[in-house]
Design a protein around this motif. Structure first.
Motif, short mmCIF file in Angstrom:
data_model
loop_
_atom_site.label_atom_id
_atom_site.label_comp_id
_atom_site.label_asym_id
_atom_site.label_seq_id
_atom_site.Cartn_x
_atom_site.Cartn_y
_atom_site.Cartn_z
N PRO A 210 1.00 -1.38 0.01
CA PRO A 210 0.01 0.01 -0.10
C PRO A 210 1.04 1.47 0.44
O PRO A 210 1.67 1.25 0.89
CB PRO A 210 -0.66 -0.29 1.57
N VAL A 211 0.59 2.16 -0.97
CA VAL A 211 1.53 3.44 -1.20
C VAL A 211 0.33 4.66 -1.01
O VAL A 211 -0.66 4.96 -1.70
CB VAL A 211 1.76 3.77 -2.13
N PHE A 212 0.55 5.23 -0.21
CA PHE A 212 -0.03 6.71 -0.32
C PHE A 212 0.71 8.37 -1.05
O PHE A 212 1.74 7.60 -0.79
CB PHE A 212 -0.20 7.19 0.62
N LEU A 213 0.81 8.38 -1.88
CA LEU A 213 0.67 9.46 -2.37
C LEU A 213 0.46 10.97 -1.64
O LEU A 213 -0.90 11.43 -2.32
CB LEU A 213 1.06 9.47 -4.16
N PHE A 214 1.19 11.52 -1.58
CA PHE A 214 0.01 12.97 -0.62
C PHE A 214 1.11 13.99 -1.54
O PHE A 214 1.98 14.20 -1.55
CB PHE A 214 0.70 13.90 1.03
N LEU A 215 0.67 14.63 -2.61
CA LEU A 215 0.88 16.25 -3.11
C LEU A 215 1.24 17.33 -2.08
O LEU A 215 2.49 18.25 -1.95
CB LEU A 215 -0.07 17.05 -3.70
N ARG A 216 0.17 17.68 -0.97
CA ARG A 216 0.35 18.57 0.05
C ARG A 216 1.61 17.65 1.38
O ARG A 216 1.35 17.35 1.31
CB ARG A 216 -0.55 19.69 0.25
N GLU A 217 2.21 19.34 1.68
CA GLU A 217 3.03 18.41 3.03
C GLU A 217 2.77 19.03 3.98
O GLU A 217 2.82 18.76 5.72
CB GLU A 217 4.44 19.34 3.16
N ASP A 218 1.16 19.73 4.20
CA ASP A 218 0.93 20.32 5.77
C ASP A 218 -0.44 19.49 5.81
O ASP A 218 -1.49 19.62 6.34
CB ASP A 218 0.00 21.11 5.45
N ASN A 219 0.09 18.30 6.23
CA ASN A 219 -1.11 17.30 6.27
C ASN A 219 -1.66 17.02 7.77
O ASN A 219 -0.15 17.19 8.53
CB ASN A 219 -0.99 15.67 5.89
N LEU A 220 -2.34 16.65 8.16
CA LEU A 220 -2.58 16.38 9.19
C LEU A 220 -1.73 15.09 11.01
O LEU A 220 -1.87 14.49 9.87
CB LEU A 220 -3.97 16.38 10.06
N PRO A 221 -0.83 15.22 11.52
CA PRO A 221 -0.06 14.54 11.42
C PRO A 221 -1.00 13.53 12.59
O PRO A 221 -0.32 12.46 12.23
CB PRO A 221 0.52 14.93 13.37
N ALA A 222 -2.36 13.42 12.98
CA ALA A 222 -2.67 12.28 13.49
C ALA A 222 -2.92 11.42 12.08
O ALA A 222 -3.20 9.93 12.67
CB ALA A 222 -4.11 12.38 14.25
N ALA A 223 -3.50 12.54 11.09
CA ALA A 223 -3.66 11.00 9.77
C ALA A 223 -2.52 10.41 9.53
O ALA A 223 -2.47 9.52 8.85
CB ALA A 223 -4.06 12.19 9.04
N MET A 224 -1.38 11.22 9.28
CA MET A 224 -0.23 10.29 9.02
C MET A 224 0.24 9.56 9.61
O MET A 224 0.56 8.44 9.29
CB MET A 224 0.79 11.30 8.55
N THR A 225 0.15 9.35 11.46
CA THR A 225 0.43 8.42 12.17
C THR A 225 -0.71 7.09 11.50
O THR A 225 -0.22 6.27 11.59
CB THR A 225 0.10 8.87 13.33
N ALA A 226 -1.85 7.42 11.84
CA ALA A 226 -3.06 6.31 11.42
C ALA A 226 -2.70 5.72 9.98
O ALA A 226 -1.94 4.06 10.38
CB ALA A 226 -3.97 7.05 11.20
N CYS A 227 -1.75 6.63 9.34
CA CYS A 227 -1.40 5.58 7.86
C CYS A 227 0.58 4.95 8.35
O CYS A 227 -0.05 3.62 7.75
CB CYS A 227 -0.75 6.73 6.63
N GLN A 228 1.02 5.51 9.10
CA GLN A 228 1.84 4.50 9.37
C GLN A 228 2.12 3.39 10.21
O GLN A 228 2.09 2.15 9.77
CB GLN A 228 3.08 5.66 10.54
N LYS A 229 0.60 3.97 11.08
CA LYS A 229 -0.09 2.43 11.72
C LYS A 229 -0.47 1.53 10.79
O LYS A 229 -0.70 -0.08 11.22
CB LYS A 229 -0.99 2.70 12.85
N GLY A 230 -0.82 1.52 9.75
CA GLY A 230 -1.82 0.70 9.09
C GLY A 230 -0.74 0.17 8.08
O GLY A 230 -1.11 -0.58 6.98
N GLY A 231 0.38 0.71 7.29
CA GLY A 231 1.72 -0.24 6.65
C GLY A 231 2.10 -0.04 5.85
O GLY A 231 2.10 -0.27 4.96
#
Length: 180
Positions: free
Chosen positions: A123-144
């Motif tokens: 699974p790969v996430f491609l985010f264009l912007r760099e000002d993403n919500l930290p809690a959401a980024m953490t959830a993505c990391q926890k999801g592998g």
């Protein structure tokens, strides 16, 4: 009774005071620049522009990858569509930016990564912007998820598709000079 109600108001007051609003956010990105969308215009209707730029980003990534021999459209598993496209063993989901920290969104980020892995994908996430919500980024990391943000997203797209999306958007942006 009033003391308990006062406590509730105090808790929310503290929460509201700590809330940071980016009303004067002058950040821009190549996709905004390619359309001549100024930060001021975007601030006038953030939800609209975020949704539309997100769909545009998704469509651009799909089109950039469409000519790859291993391209496949979004994967549907039951009622869920955990990615926007697949290239080789990558299941790719695109996000312009993630600003929602609601529990449903975070739950999906955590669940979809393992679901895609069970189906043989990375699974790969491609985010264009760099000002993403930290809690959401953490959830993505926890999801592998493998997470690519900003320039790293452009590098990933070029690596899997051979197409230089950054250069393409930069050329389009030159046609629409925006006051920054």
């Amino acid at each position: 009774m009033e003391n308990r109600l006062d406590d509730v108001l105090r808790r929310y007051h503290s929460s509201f005071v700590e809330k940071v609003y980016s009303d004067e956010n002058d950040d821009h990105d190549l996709l905004m620049d390619a359309f001549g969308i100024s930060p001021q215009l975007k601030r006038e209707n953030r939800q609209y522009w975020g949704r539309e730029l997100g769909k545009c980003w998704e469509s651009l990534v799909i089109e950039a990858c469409r000519n790859v021999d291993t391209f496949q459209p979004a994967l549907r598993i039951g009622d869920d569509e955990p990615c926007d496209l697949r290239v080789g063993n990558y299941a790719i989901d695109t996000k312009y930016r993630v600003g929602s920290g609601d529990s449903g969104t975070l739950k999906k980020f955590k669940q979809y990564g393992p679901l895609l892995r069970e189906n043989g994908y990375t699974p790969v996430f491609l985010f264009l912007r760099e000002d993403n919500l930290p809690a959401a980024m953490t959830a993505c990391q926890k999801g592998g998820w493998e997470i690519y943000v900003g320039q790293d997203s452009f590098d990933f797209i070029q690596r899997v598709s051979g197409f230089d999306m950054r250069d393409y958007l930069s050329r389009k942006a030159r046609a629409f000079p925006v006051n920054r």
